[in-house]
Design an enzyme around this catalytic site. Structure first.
Site, PDB file in Angstrom:
ATOM      1  N   GLU A 144       0.822  -1.212   0.000  1.00 40.30           N
ATOM      2  CA  GLU A 144       0.000   0.000   0.000  1.00 40.30           C
ATOM      3  C   GLU A 144       0.857   1.263   0.000  1.00 40.30           C
ATOM      4  O   GLU A 144       0.512   2.257  -0.642  1.00 40.30           O
ATOM      5  CB  GLU A 144      -0.944  -0.003   1.204  1.00 40.30           C
ATOM      6  CG  GLU A 144      -1.915  -1.182   1.245  1.00 40.30           C
ATOM      7  CD  GLU A 144      -2.736  -1.331  -0.030  1.00 40.30           C
ATOM      8  OE1 GLU A 144      -3.038  -0.297  -0.685  1.00 40.30           O
ATOM      9  OE2 GLU A 144      -3.053  -2.473  -0.392  1.00 40.30           O
ATOM     10  N   GLU A 194      -1.262  -3.331  -9.543  1.00 35.46           N
ATOM     11  CA  GLU A 194      -1.150  -4.304  -8.462  1.00 35.46           C
ATOM     12  C   GLU A 194       0.169  -5.074  -8.551  1.00 35.46           C
ATOM     13  O   GLU A 194       0.781  -5.395  -7.527  1.00 35.46           O
ATOM     14  CB  GLU A 194      -2.324  -5.293  -8.528  1.00 35.46           C
ATOM     15  CG  GLU A 194      -3.631  -4.722  -8.035  1.00 35.46           C
ATOM     16  CD  GLU A 194      -3.532  -4.272  -6.593  1.00 35.46           C
ATOM     17  OE1 GLU A 194      -3.316  -5.126  -5.709  1.00 35.46           O
ATOM     18  OE2 GLU A 194      -3.645  -3.061  -6.352  1.00 35.46           O
TER      19      GLU A 194
END
Length: 378
Positions: A144, A194
């Site tokens: 993140e 991602e």
């Protein structure tokens, strides 16, 4: 690794075990080439600039922050202190000076995301916190923070908003088509981003086994004694190489509505990068710096992406990708290869199917539900 520099950057905590720090690292060091090119292509999409500017003014940034502040638990020294240490560690390792606020939200679905327009906010669910051990969670927090360093939060926030908007205006044909064109482009970039963030998570955790375990748990739950990393990676290889052209088409159809790549694919991609020379160079301290970002070229990004895609096509075991490679290479009898690749699909003649009169058995074409809300770590 020296601890004396963390006070200069405002970090109160340094990694809890000896890990390499990447001072001044640019997100270009870990970004997947397809991530960068997909984002550039997205920005060139007709109408995207107009939508982006409008949404940037309309999206309730302050409301979003108040929502998490009022209905989630903010990570700090006093609350979820172990997560706060991980967050400080990750920002120290990737040299992200301003630590984003992190919240824990009550939700049994394992999930994490980095959102926000002006400044990124990291949110993790209780389902994820309960599922992962310390080193696995460290990789997710690094994932993140990697999104935050790459500036992904803005586009991810807009994707979530547009996805919900598309559902509301589905009854307006032209309006829905226009929005879904941008949503589809955003999802394509989202999936590539991602892969980049997985790499950032590995740079922070510096423990490939922990990253692999975390991805396995996202796929199969908290049953590590029943799972095996090698077998899990073998699934990815079988997924890529198995079947015929029909399976290749189904893979595309199954992927389009998703915001995340399939978990086995993520694991295989991360392992491949961890074994690459690029990763080793970063670990040796040779990586692009943020101070050099202003000198980078968009054309160079496209060239790197094109080279990456060409390599993927060349080395892929997927039937459709092999066919694409053959077309690029000028192979003959491609029409016959396509017919044989579909294995008699749609009632081909014996000649069409390589001499066999036996029809292929029906295949299950059920698609998974639309993955409108990101699951797994975002």
């Amino acid at each position: 690794m020296s601890d004396d520099s963390h006070e200069q950057n405002g970090h109160e905590n340094v990694p809890s075990r000896q890990r390499r720090r990447f001072e001044g690292i640019s997100s270009r060091a870990y970004e997947h080439p397809a991530d960068r090119s997909a984002l550039v292509a997205l920005r060139k999409l007709s109408g995207f600039d107009t939508v982006f500017k409008a949404l940037s003014a309309l999206l309730p940034e302050r409301s979003l922050r108040l929502l998490f502040l009022s209905d989630s638990v903010r990570v700090s020294d006093a609350q979820f202190a172990h997560l706060n240490v991980m967050l400080q560690d990750a920002c120290h390792i990737l040299d992200l000076e301003k630590v984003p606020p992190m919240y824990v939200n009550q939700d049994p679905q394992p999930n994490a995301m980095c959102i926000g327009l002006d400044e990124p906010i990291i949110v993790v669910t209780t389902g994820l916190v309960e599922l992962l051990d310390e080193e696995e969670m460290r990789a997710v927090v690094g994932h993140e923070v990697g999104h935050a360093l790459s500036g992904h939060a803005v586009y991810r926030t807009i994707l979530l908003f547009l996805t919900n908007l598309a559902l509301r205006v589905a009854w307006i044909p032209l309006g829905n088509i226009a929005i879904m064109a941008i949503v589809t482009a955003l999802r394509e970039w989202f999936r590539k981003s991602e892969l980049s963030a997985d790499r950032a998570g590995l740079l922070v955790g510096q423990d490939l086994k922990a990253s692999m375990r975390g991805l396995m748990k996202l796929a199969g739950g908290n049953h590590l004694h029943e799972m095996n990393v090698d077998a899990f990676l073998a699934q990815a290889e079988e997924y890529e190489a198995g079947g015929d052209l029909r399976d290749s088409v189904l893979k595309i159809l199954n992927t389009l509505p998703r915001t995340h790549p399939f978990t086995t694919v993520r694991a295989a991609e991360l392992k491949k990068w961890a074994e690459s020379r690029d990763f080793q160079r970063i670990m040796d301290g040779h990586y692009p710096r943020r101070s050099e970002d202003k000198d980078t070229s968009v054309a160079d990004s496209f060239r790197q992406s094109a080279a990456s895609y060409a390599s993927d096509v060349k080395n892929s075991k997927d039937p459709l990708m092999k066919l694409v490679g053959d077309i690029a290479g000028g192979a003959g009898d491609l029409g016959g290869r396509v017919r044989r690749g579909f294995g008699g699909f749609a009632g081909g003649s014996p000649r069409d199917t390589g001499g066999s009169t036996k029809e292929a058995p029906p295949r299950d074409t059920d698609e998974r539900p639309d993955d409108e809300t990101p699951n797994g770590n975002g």
